[in-house]
Design an enzyme around this catalytic site. Structure first.
Site: not given
Ligand code: NAD
Length: 323
Positions: A11, A70, A156, A282
């Site tokens: 996303f 990763i 987390y 939760r």
């Molecule tokens: N969306 C939110 O509200 C939010 C809030 C706080 C922090 N974050 C952080 O922002 C970052 C991105 O979030 P997002 O919402 O885009 O999530 P998302 O799940 O849409 O995207 C994460 C991407 O990372 C890839 N991925 C997951 N584990 C992996 C691994 N071990 N190796 C390689 N690729 C891997 C997935 O395939 C996915 O495409 C994350 O680190 C998340 O913790 C997001």
């Protein structure tokens, strides 16, 4: 810029890449993603990426995609050879999966960060923007700010806090300019796979399903629209600083019930309605959560711009258009 975006198929990753290409003219981007959540097709929607063979050297320019994890330190090091900056988004992104499987969460979110920092150190890559969250702060009295003593309540939160710790350590020990951004609850277009409140409720309502609220709905969150977040990431990437943590959120406290009301009225504009039920809270969820973003305003010159109602309407439109 020649940026490695880990988790670039997700996303936030696809939204960031779209802006880097369209708004900043960046043509050298390497994405490392294991496709556990995002897909190569999602990435192709924002740029003509070429798949690279993970067994060969990664080309040093162009829009490149490497399928991999990763947790694979050799592959991460190889990706770092081909870039000049890193935005680290790949992670276990949810509280619930971290409660179900804390080891998986730690390996992705702690070992993943360490692999990246080591890959950067070996290749003199000097800039990292790390996606952290409000979760490291945990059970504290909001507003959350950068100087608050963290008390994570979920694995987390603990793993993201450890990631922040390694970022700080690699700045002080090795001079790598790391910036950790603690994102609020991000919402917006491209969130089709997300299980976070706004995306989940819109999806459920459009599918004619009942929307389930965990707890009484009085729990509060700080919702930030994706365009504001992407701007913050790019500003942090360009800023000549390291060893810093910033809260990146709207700075406003909204209850889940208030958010639902806004989603409901946006849905109504498109001719849809929603039905809501309340269930048990939760494990690992915090009661109140909002941030003080004054440090980001002061040091990065960043402020959120998109009002919540407008962001929700754009998000609903994105989901309706996909029907
Ligand atoms: N969306 C939110 O509200 C939010 C809030 C706080 C922090 N974050 C952080 O922002 C970052 C991105 O979030 P997002 O919402 O885009 O999530 P998302 O799940 O849409 O995207 C994460 C991407 O990372 C890839 N991925 C997951 N584990 C992996 C691994 N071990 N190796 C390689 N690729 C891997 C997935 O395939 C996915 O495409 C994350 O680190 C998340 O913790 C997001």
């Amino acid at each position: 810029m020649n940026v490695l975006v880990t988790g670039g198929c997700g996303f936030i990753g696809t939204s960031l890449i779209q802006s880097l290409i369209k708004d900043y003219g960046v043509s050298d981007i390497c994405v490392l993603d294991n496709l556990s959540e995002g897909s190569f097709e999602d990435l192709q929607e924002v740029g003509c990426f070429v798949r690279c063979d993970a067994n060969l050297d990664i080309p040093k320019s162009g829009l490149r995609f490497v399928e991999g994890d990763i947790r694979d330190h050799g592959l991460v090091e190889k990706c770092c050879r081909a870039v000049g900056e890193v935005v680290h988004l790949a992670a276990n992104t949810g509280v619930a999966p971290s409660v179900e499987n804390p080891r998986m969460d730690m390996e992705s979110n702690v070992i993943g960060v360490l692999n990246l920092l080591e890959g950067m150190r070996a290749n003199a890559v000097n800039k990292l923007v790390f996606a952290s969250s409000g979760a490291p702060a945990g059970a504290v009295e909001p507003p959350i700010h950068e100087e608050i003593a963290p008390h994570p309540v979920s694995p987390y939160g603990a793993s993201k806090l450890a990631g922040e710790g390694y970022c700080s350590a690699y700045y002080h020990s090795f001079g790598i300019n790391t910036v950790a951004l603690r994102f609020g609850n991000v919402f917006g277009p491209r969130s089709k796979n997300k299980s976070s409140v706004i995306a989940k409720f819109i999806r459920q309502a459009l599918n004619g399903q009942v929307c389930e609220v965990y707890g009484d709905g009085a729990q509060t969150r700080d919702f930030i629209y994706i365009d504001d977040l992407v701007r913050a990431i790019i500003m942090a990437l360009k800023a000549p600083l390291g060893g810093e943590v910033f809260q990146i959120a709207s700075g406003g406290e909204l209850s889940v019930s208030e958010a639902i009301d806004e989603v409901s009225s946006a849905l109504a504009k498109f001719g849809f309605s929603m039905e809501v039920v309340k269930s048990s809270p939760r494990v690992g969820d915090v009661r109140r959560n909002y941030s003080d973003t004054s440090k980001a305003a002061r040091m990065l010159g960043w402020q959120p711009e998109v009002p919540f109602a407008l962001g929700v309407e754009k998000t609903v439109k994105y989901f309706v258009d996909r029907l």
